[in-house]
Design a protein around this motif. Structure first.
Motif, mmCIF file in Angstrom:
data_model
loop_
_atom_site.group_PDB
_atom_site.id
_atom_site.type_symbol
_atom_site.label_atom_id
_atom_site.label_comp_id
_atom_site.label_asym_id
_atom_site.label_seq_id
_atom_site.Cartn_x
_atom_site.Cartn_y
_atom_site.Cartn_z
ATOM 1 N N ILE A 166 9.990 2.202 5.776
ATOM 2 C CA ILE A 166 9.158 1.501 4.812
ATOM 3 C C ILE A 166 10.003 0.522 3.999
ATOM 4 N N ILE A 167 9.767 -0.773 4.213
ATOM 5 C CA ILE A 167 10.446 -1.811 3.443
ATOM 6 C C ILE A 167 9.942 -1.799 2.002
ATOM 7 N N ASP A 168 8.649 -1.547 1.839
ATOM 8 C CA ASP A 168 8.035 -1.457 0.514
ATOM 9 C C ASP A 168 6.630 -0.895 0.682
ATOM 10 N N ASP A 169 6.096 -0.303 -0.401
ATOM 11 C CA ASP A 169 4.672 -0.002 -0.416
ATOM 12 C C ASP A 169 3.980 -1.157 -1.137
ATOM 13 N N THR A 170 2.707 -1.379 -0.845
ATOM 14 C CA THR A 170 2.066 -2.610 -1.288
ATOM 15 C C THR A 170 0.568 -2.408 -1.435
ATOM 16 N N MET A 171 -0.032 -3.209 -2.285
ATOM 17 C CA MET A 171 -1.486 -3.231 -2.414
ATOM 18 C C MET A 171 -1.999 -4.493 -1.737
ATOM 19 N N VAL A 172 -2.990 -4.334 -0.869
ATOM 20 C CA VAL A 172 -3.567 -5.452 -0.122
ATOM 21 C C VAL A 172 -5.061 -5.500 -0.435
ATOM 22 N N THR A 173 -5.532 -6.645 -0.902
ATOM 23 C CA THR A 173 -6.940 -6.809 -1.255
ATOM 24 C C THR A 173 -7.526 -8.019 -0.540
ATOM 25 N N LYS A 174 -8.706 -7.836 0.060
ATOM 26 C CA LYS A 174 -9.441 -8.973 0.609
ATOM 27 C C LYS A 174 -10.231 -9.577 -0.549
ATOM 28 N N CYS A 175 -9.734 -10.678 -1.053
ATOM 29 C CA CYS A 175 -10.260 -11.263 -2.277
ATOM 30 C C CYS A 175 -11.159 -12.464 -1.954
#
Length: 431
Positions: A147-156
């Motif tokens: 895991i390079i990073d954890d992230t939040m992804v939103t379809k905006c």
């Protein structure tokens, strides 16, 4: 435009702010300093400042270097209205509402006809399957599945950009994340534009059971049909803000993107609500640990796969086809672990420790006979439970719930038992 705070493209190696992520990443040293009341003050001249930095100082914030920003770890000025211990601040969040400044995290807007495909290439998220204005926690994997990073992804969706992806990454990881994205853009081709946005607006996390009612009052809107993970545009004190029902405390709440010109006004309005107290990094770390949530660089890193971390759920079901036309980076080792559990040798677990000092990061986990079977990655005394809790990685089969183990703290072994997380029940709202 009232949405100009989401419209400024910036140079790619800047760092920045937020949506549902953890402001997480309080280092072990910072947690120890905070709990001992010795958080080190830094000369803030060399550090970045959020738009409400002066407000933190005026309210007695003990400012520390956090991912290159001058951020409060606790509010400590004598007789000031927001001065609380980390224990009391944690309790207040779970009982009322606490206001956190998380304006240091890094936001990225992805546009172009191939943007969804690209984000699905560099994360495990099922972007195409998300509803509009719906977000999900995901991870950015490397070729080996780490895991390079954890992230939040939103379809905006916005009037200016139509449907697009709005992503948030941890501030401390932003430079390597952005470098990785640029490298992958060079390989991907297609119509994709990456815009990095940061200090031109504020990001505030209002967390706790009374948080949503406060926003409803300010906006004059009913949010009872808005579930945890969903976002919407709201007018708050005359400023159009992107508001997401989310957070990283285990509580219900929101995260608010506010334009620069309204940032201080909104912060002061929120903090002056009778239900609200300011909270900082120390309480935030205790809250996320009680909720069993990972802290990047501690509980997850580029050597840990999402399967080992107990995050299989962040891999969308539509992303689990080994023959997919657009597999995410690291799909082969990650999907292999899903298909064959024998490939997974260790797993992230919760530990309850009834006696002794709290097991901190790096503490050894052993069987009662003294066999080394794991290591603690986060630990504290839970302000809510008043018991020592920890997160760690334990070799199979000793990870099974209810397994008696021991943790070694300061050269002494103390009994511990594997337990299910979260330690404190979460209260995510579903309409």
């Amino acid at each position: 435009s009232s949405r100009s705070f989401l419209r400024r493209p910036l140079l790619h190696f800047a760092w920045s702010p937020p949506i549902m992520m953890a402001s997480a990443c309080v280092s072990r040293a910072l947690r120890k300093a905070a709990s001992a009341g010795r958080a080190r003050h830094f000369a803030s001249g060399d550090l970045k400042k959020t738009l409400v930095h002066a407000e933190h100082v005026a309210d007695g914030g003990k400012m520390v270097d956090f991912a290159g920003y001058s951020m409060p770890v606790q509010y400590t000025k004598a007789d000031a209205p927001h001065t609380m211990s980390i224990i009391d601040s944690t309790k207040w969040t779970r009982e009322s509402a606490s206001l956190f400044d998380v304006s240091h995290m890094c936001s990225i807007r992805w546009t172009g006809k191939d943007a969804f495909d690209f984000v699905e290439r560099v994360t495990t998220a099922d972007v195409k399957g998300l509803g509009v204005m719906r977000g999900t926690l995901s991870v950015i994997p490397n070729e080996k599945g780490g895991i390079i990073d954890d992230t939040m992804v939103t379809k905006c969706h916005s009037k200016e950009h139509g449907e697009h992806v709005y992503q948030v990454v941890n501030a401390g990881c932003a430079p390597k994340d952005l470098k990785h994205f640029e490298e992958q853009l060079g390989k991907f081709g297609g119509d994709v534009k990456m815009e990095v946005l940061w200090d031109s607006r504020g990001l505030y996390a209002l967390q706790g059971p009374k948080a949503v009612a406060i926003v409803e009052k300010l906006a004059g809107k009913d949010l009872s049909k808005v579930s945890f993970g969903e976002s919407l545009w709201l007018n708050l004190l005359g400023a159009e803000c992107l508001v997401s029902r989310c957070g990283y405390t285990g509580e219900d709440g929101v995260e608010i993107f506010v334009p620069e010109e309204a940032a201080v006004k909104l912060w002061n309005a929120l903090k002056n609500m009778p239900e609200v107290k300011l909270a900082a990094l120390g309480a935030r770390d205790a809250l996320r640990l009680e909720a069993g949530l990972c802290l990047y660089g501690h509980d997850i890193d580029d050597t840990i796969t999402p399967i080992e971390a107990g995050l299989t759920w962040v891999i969308g079901k539509s992303r689990r086809d080994p023959k997919a036309k657009n597999p995410f980076i690291g799909a082969e080792p990650i999907l292999a672990q899903i298909a064959d559990k024998s490939l997974v040798k260790k797993l992230r677990v919760g530990l309850m420790q009834p006696a002794g000092p709290p097991a901190r990061e790096g503490a050894t986990i052993e069987t009662p006979e003294g066999q080394h079977v794991g290591v603690v990655t986060s630990g504290t005394m839970s302000p809510i439970l008043r018991k020592n809790v920890a997160i760690g990685y334990v070799d199979k089969p000793f990870n099974k719930m209810g397994t008696p183990l021991q943790v070694v703290v300061r050269g002494r072994a103390f009994p511990a038992t594997t337990v299910k997380m979260p330690f404190v029940p979460t209260k995510y709202f579903k309409a």
